[in-house]
Scaffold this active site. Sequence first.
Site, PDB file in Angstrom:
ATOM      1  N   CYS A  85      24.469 -30.406  -4.478  1.00 15.74           N
ATOM      2  CA  CYS A  85      24.444 -29.262  -3.560  1.00 15.74           C
ATOM      3  C   CYS A  85      24.046 -27.983  -4.294  1.00 15.74           C
ATOM      4  CB  CYS A  85      25.772 -29.144  -2.829  1.00 15.74           C
ATOM      5  SG  CYS A  85      25.665 -28.113  -1.336  1.00 15.74           S
ATOM      6  N   HIS A 202      27.087 -34.629  -0.828  1.00 20.73           N
ATOM      7  CA  HIS A 202      28.220 -34.596  -1.761  1.00 20.73           C
ATOM      8  C   HIS A 202      28.819 -35.993  -1.976  1.00 20.73           C
ATOM      9  CE1 HIS A 202      29.040 -30.189  -2.099  1.00 20.73           C
ATOM     10  NE2 HIS A 202      28.403 -30.153  -0.952  1.00 20.73           N
ATOM     11  N   GLU A 204      30.937 -36.800  -4.261  1.00 22.29           N
ATOM     12  CA  GLU A 204      32.335 -36.653  -4.691  1.00 22.29           C
ATOM     13  C   GLU A 204      33.284 -36.505  -3.504  1.00 22.29           C
ATOM     14  OE1 GLU A 204      31.159 -32.395  -4.044  1.00 22.29           O
ATOM     15  OE2 GLU A 204      30.166 -34.263  -4.643  1.00 22.29           O
TER      16      GLU A 204
END
Length: 225
Positions: A85, A202, A204
């Site tokens: 990002c 994302h 994560e």
Amino acid sequence: MTVAIVQFGGSNCDRDAERALDHLGIDAELVWHEDGIPDDASGILLPGGFSYGDYLRAGAIAANSPVMAEVREAAADGTPVLGVCNGAQIGSESRLTPGAFTTNASARFQCERVTVRVENADTPWTAAYEEGEVIELPIAHGEGRFEVTDDRLATLNDEDRVLFRYCEADGAVTPAANPNGSKENVAGVLGERKNVAVLMPHPERITLPDVGKTDGQGVLRGFEA
């Protein structure tokens, strides 16, 4: 393997990344950008957020931080480097990867889950998937539209350096599946070498089982390759 997660003023996904890596058994260390990359770092992650408030352009000021010279040197030496990002924006502004990420076609901040298709499974960041596999990843950005010249995009395609494309659940790459207007639905790309990658979604945020799906684990396991 110790992954240095570089923190800038405005980073806000650094601890998400640390927790996700820890869950995978990958040692991670939060590193303030002014302190530089630790000597024992064997991987580098540029996390999401709003470094320096996204002034000028998203990632532009952070890209000129002295630590990024260290990141570029480490990348050239083969150290795994992943930008997520805002980290992808910093990576592109630092010329770790080609192209640029700019204002979404909608001109709005978009926070939602999307589906992406794995375009090249022969990289550390996608080795856990099959080519053509469709996975679900969250996005949260206002400047995620990937732009690049036609010639450079042709080179990326020819060299299999497109990692992911936004797609429908069945894998079809369509305008409707493109959340931000990215050229050819590109969601993530490689640098000149496979050890460097950036992507807007994302991984994560969809790694811990607590969130219900773990589709992002494979991307982060690239640090183990």
